[in-house]
Design an enzyme around this catalytic site. Structure first.
Site, short mmCIF file in Angstrom:
data_model
loop_
_atom_site.label_atom_id
_atom_site.label_comp_id
_atom_site.label_asym_id
_atom_site.label_seq_id
_atom_site.Cartn_x
_atom_site.Cartn_y
_atom_site.Cartn_z
N SER A 39 -19.75 60.45 37.29
CA SER A 39 -20.12 59.04 37.36
C SER A 39 -20.76 58.54 36.07
O SER A 39 -21.65 59.17 35.50
CB SER A 39 -21.11 58.80 38.51
OG SER A 39 -21.59 57.47 38.44
N THR A 86 -20.06 56.35 46.00
CA THR A 86 -18.75 56.47 45.40
C THR A 86 -17.91 57.39 46.27
O THR A 86 -18.32 57.77 47.37
CB THR A 86 -18.86 56.90 43.92
OG1 THR A 86 -17.55 56.88 43.34
CG2 THR A 86 -19.45 58.29 43.75
N LYS A 90 -17.79 55.63 50.63
CA LYS A 90 -17.89 54.17 50.85
C LYS A 90 -17.58 53.76 52.29
O LYS A 90 -18.37 53.03 52.89
CB LYS A 90 -16.96 53.43 49.87
CG LYS A 90 -17.37 53.53 48.42
CD LYS A 90 -16.42 52.71 47.55
CE LYS A 90 -16.57 53.04 46.09
NZ LYS A 90 -15.70 52.19 45.26
N ASP A 127 -17.26 45.90 44.61
CA ASP A 127 -15.93 46.19 44.05
C ASP A 127 -15.13 44.90 43.79
O ASP A 127 -14.67 44.66 42.67
CB ASP A 127 -15.12 47.07 45.01
CG ASP A 127 -15.51 48.54 44.94
OD1 ASP A 127 -16.15 48.94 43.95
OD2 ASP A 127 -15.19 49.30 45.87
N GLY A 155 -5.28 51.65 49.16
CA GLY A 155 -6.47 52.47 48.88
C GLY A 155 -7.74 51.65 49.00
O GLY A 155 -7.69 50.44 49.28
N TYR A 251 -10.65 53.38 34.28
CA TYR A 251 -11.53 53.17 33.14
C TYR A 251 -11.74 54.44 32.30
O TYR A 251 -12.50 54.45 31.34
CB TYR A 251 -12.89 52.62 33.59
CG TYR A 251 -13.55 53.44 34.68
CD1 TYR A 251 -14.28 54.58 34.39
CD2 TYR A 251 -13.43 53.06 36.01
CE1 TYR A 251 -14.87 55.33 35.39
CE2 TYR A 251 -14.01 53.81 37.02
CZ TYR A 251 -14.72 54.93 36.70
OH TYR A 251 -15.30 55.69 37.69
N GLY A 272 -10.25 49.26 33.26
CA GLY A 272 -11.22 48.99 34.32
C GLY A 272 -12.69 49.03 33.90
O GLY A 272 -13.58 48.92 34.75
P1 NAP Z 1 -7.99 55.83 47.10
O1 NAP Z 1 -8.65 55.11 48.21
O2 NAP Z 1 -7.78 57.30 47.18
O3 NAP Z 1 -6.55 55.13 46.88
C1 NAP Z 1 -5.61 55.67 45.99
C2 NAP Z 1 -4.43 54.70 45.87
O4 NAP Z 1 -3.53 55.23 44.87
C3 NAP Z 1 -3.61 54.59 47.18
O5 NAP Z 1 -3.12 53.29 47.28
C4 NAP Z 1 -2.47 55.59 46.93
O6 NAP Z 1 -1.30 55.31 47.65
C5 NAP Z 1 -2.23 55.35 45.45
N1 NAP Z 1 -1.54 56.48 44.82
C6 NAP Z 1 -2.05 57.71 44.57
N2 NAP Z 1 -1.11 58.46 43.95
C7 NAP Z 1 0.00 57.69 43.82
C8 NAP Z 1 1.29 57.90 43.29
N3 NAP Z 1 1.63 59.07 42.75
N4 NAP Z 1 2.18 56.87 43.31
C9 NAP Z 1 1.85 55.68 43.86
N5 NAP Z 1 0.63 55.42 44.40
C10 NAP Z 1 -0.28 56.42 44.38
O7 NAP Z 1 -8.75 55.61 45.72
P2 NAP Z 1 -9.60 54.32 45.23
O8 NAP Z 1 -11.03 54.57 45.44
O9 NAP Z 1 -8.99 53.11 45.83
O10 NAP Z 1 -9.34 54.37 43.66
C11 NAP Z 1 -8.08 54.02 43.14
C12 NAP Z 1 -8.17 53.74 41.65
O11 NAP Z 1 -9.05 52.63 41.43
C13 NAP Z 1 -8.71 54.90 40.84
O12 NAP Z 1 -7.89 55.06 39.71
C14 NAP Z 1 -10.10 54.46 40.41
O13 NAP Z 1 -10.41 54.91 39.11
C15 NAP Z 1 -9.95 52.95 40.38
N6 NAP Z 1 -11.24 52.25 40.61
C16 NAP Z 1 -11.82 51.62 39.57
C17 NAP Z 1 -13.01 50.96 39.74
C18 NAP Z 1 -13.66 50.25 38.57
O14 NAP Z 1 -14.80 49.84 38.68
N7 NAP Z 1 -12.97 50.06 37.48
C19 NAP Z 1 -13.64 50.96 41.00
C20 NAP Z 1 -13.02 51.62 42.06
C21 NAP Z 1 -11.82 52.28 41.85
P3 NAP Z 1 -1.07 55.88 49.15
O15 NAP Z 1 -1.84 54.98 50.07
O16 NAP Z 1 0.39 55.82 49.35
O17 NAP Z 1 -1.61 57.30 49.15
#
Ligand code: NAP
Length: 310
Positions: A39, A86, A90, A127, A155, A251, A272
């Site tokens: 983190s 995180t 959540k 978020d 996700g 990010y 990000g």
């Molecule tokens: P999560 O709940 O595990 O969701 C993951 C998402 O990615 C799901 O929609 C999943 O699809 C999809 N996915 C994973 N592998 C894939 C692939 N090979 N092809 C297509 N889709 C795929 O995770 P999350 O917490 O939402 O985080 C997701 C991303 O957001 C991460 O990269 C994280 O770094 C980013 N994020 C950034 C911030 C920020 O502040 N910048 C904050 C939160 C999250 P399925 O549903 O089909 O499995």
């Protein structure tokens, strides 16, 4: 990567005043996760706390799912002002706080907990609002004026982002996800909350995807694709157009594969980091009821991302 000494566990939380007696300023804020070493929140928040002269320090709590209930019951007695949650805590935190803010209900999870003076816990999500501020900062326009395609809408981040777009009046939101079943309940919920929002649901089939992107101004990547440098772009590069705005929520890289794809067609893009920064700033505002020192936090975040001690 955090120092081992900067990561605490449930055993230390049980004897917090003794375990942290020598630490000045006192540890009164933390990010809770499993894992939690990655983190970037501690350097960002500690810079803000020091800048504002607040007598508190932000640390990391490595908590397993089965330890959360006990940990949250201990927070008021340990003098905590609040915590961030995180992955993967959540969604579970929604049922562990006494009061759930609308932001957390819409996001389907809590990423910010405030400990009230009476010991009750309030849960928020920054978020979606953090994404909203990032879009304005990076592209100079608001979500309400943009048709949005959310990649990875099934996700946690994707859901929060999609709900934020709908709540700000985006005229059209395309929910795109590999696992299509996850999108149907989200679409129903979005249309129930925001009657005027037009919500489309598609998978990653090329024709359907192309049709959705042709009707979108802003493309937001909320999939995990791009976290590894060897990852492919979540959509074929040729589908982007110069007029698209592209925000990749990842990010960990300055230029993600999707941003490189945007470069090839001359589209504007951002990673990000700005979303992460503004989420942190919003948490600070929830805890302290005052404006966050955003530029101080940005400098600390950038330094931490570059591996420089901040
Ligand atoms: P999560 O709940 O595990 O969701 C993951 C998402 O990615 C799901 O929609 C999943 O699809 C999809 N996915 C994973 N592998 C894939 C692939 N090979 N092809 C297509 N889709 C795929 O995770 P999350 O917490 O939402 O985080 C997701 C991303 O957001 C991460 O990269 C994280 O770094 C980013 N994020 C950034 C911030 C920020 O502040 N910048 C904050 C939160 C999250 P399925 O549903 O089909 O499995």
């Amino acid at each position: 990567m955090a120092d081992a000494a900067d990561i605490y566990q449930i055993a230390e939380l049980r004897r917090w005043s003794e375990a942290t007696a020598a630490i000045i300023p006192p540890l009164r804020l933390a990010v809770c996760g499993d894992p939690v070493a990655h983190s970037a929140s501690p350097p960002m928040h500690n810079a803000a706390l020091a800048h504002c002269g607040i007598d508190a320090r932000y640390t990391r709590l490595h908590l397993r799912a089965e330890e959360l209930t006990e940990a949250f019951s201990l927070l008021p007695g340990c003098g905590f002002i609040g915590v961030n949650c995180t992955i993967p805590h959540k969604p579970a935190t929604l049922s562990l706080v006494h009061e759930v803010d609308l932001s957390a209900r819409l996001a389907g999870g809590v990423n910010t907990v405030r400990v009230r003076e009476d010991g009750r816990l309030e849960g928020f999500s920054t978020d979606g609002p953090g994404l909203s501020r990032a879009v304005r900062e990076q592209f100079g326009t608001g979500l309400g004026d943009l048709r949005v395609a959310v990649l990875g809408a099934g996700g946690g981040a994707g859901r929060a982002v999609a709900m934020q777009c709908a709540s700000e009046g985006s005229p059209r939101v395309a929910l795109i996800n590999r696992t299509l079943e996850k999108l149907v309940p989200l679409r129903t919920e979005m249309m129930g909350e925001f009657e005027k929002c037009s919500v489309e649901v598609v998978g990653f089939e090329l024709d359907a995807l192309e049709a959705q992107l042709a009707e979108s101004d802003l493309v937001i990547n909320c999939t995990a694709l791009g976290m590894k440098p060897t990852d492919p772009t979540p959509i074929p590069a040729g589908m982007l157009r110069a007029q698209h705005l592209v925000l990749d929520t990842i990010y960990t890289a300055a230029r993600t594969p999707l941003m490189c794809a945007a470069d090839t067609v001359g589209a504007r893009s951002a990673n990000g980091l700005s979303m992460l920064l503004h989420q942190g700033a919003l948490s600070f505002e929830i805890w302290f009821g005052r404006e966050a020192p955003v530029e101080v936090m940005r400098t600390a975040l950038l330094a931490a991302q570059q591996g420089v001690a901040a």
